[in-house]
Design an enzyme around this catalytic site. Sequence first.
Site, PDB file in Angstrom:
ATOM      1  N   PRO A   1       0.811  -1.226   0.000  1.00 46.63           N
ATOM      2  CG  PRO A   1      -0.945  -1.597   1.494  1.00 46.63           C
ATOM      3  CD  PRO A   1       0.395  -2.133   1.091  1.00 46.63           C
ATOM      4  CE1 TYR A   2       6.035   5.295   2.287  1.00 48.83           C
ATOM      5  CE2 TYR A   2       7.401   3.696   1.128  1.00 48.83           C
ATOM      6  CZ  TYR A   2       7.237   4.938   1.699  1.00 48.83           C
ATOM      7  OH  TYR A   2       8.281   5.831   1.684  1.00 48.83           O
ATOM      8  CE1 TYR A   3       8.903   0.931  -2.691  1.00 49.34           C
ATOM      9  CE2 TYR A   3       8.116  -0.449  -0.893  1.00 49.34           C
ATOM     10  CZ  TYR A   3       9.146   0.204  -1.536  1.00 49.34           C
ATOM     11  OH  TYR A   3      10.419   0.138  -1.041  1.00 49.34           O
TER      12      TYR A   3
END
Length: 214
Positions: free
Chosen positions: A128-130
């Site tokens: 999700p961060y990427y």
Amino acid sequence: MNVLVVGANGKIGKQLVHLLRGSSEHTVKAMVRKEEQAEAFAKLGVEVSVTSLEDRVEDIAQAARGCHAIVFTAGSGRHTGFDKTLLIDLDGAVKTVEAAEMVGIKRFIMVSAIQAHKRESWNEKMVPYYVAKYYADKILEQSELTYTIIRPGRLVDEPGIGKITTAENIKGGSIPREDLAKTILHSLTEENTFYRSFDLITGDIPLADALKLI
């Protein structure tokens, strides 16, 4: 150049504010989200705006008025849920791009993450961060801003050595936050970084020279 540092209270942001304060070329404005953070910067004589990335685009634009460049160093942090990753690392970044366009700021530097532009290289535990970084970077690239996207490797708190490696495709590595902040500072006016994105780790080339080789 008057530079708005978004995420000024973070580890990268604090390093960058310190460098900008000591620069003969630039002045700095810190954007933070808490009054107590603002008080600490005000004691240092730094202009500051208390504005959250969850506020309206118009609020972020007001914080940016009078500045000539924006550096986005903000992040939701490891101890928040992926809802905050969406709101800060993606929507907050995009709103800051929109705010820059709203007030006529052209220069924009985004701090992203190593290999954020290549889905096959993403850490499975941090997808999700990427995803947030990938799409925020894409939207910046599609804007009319004079952008630079810096994708640093693993960030460490060791003293900087002033030497880096930059490339489009670095599989891994680390870099001191101090050297990342210095790379941002040099990139502000280094035209070779304009409209460019690159991975960044510690290397063996002096950083000012390395940026000319991108």
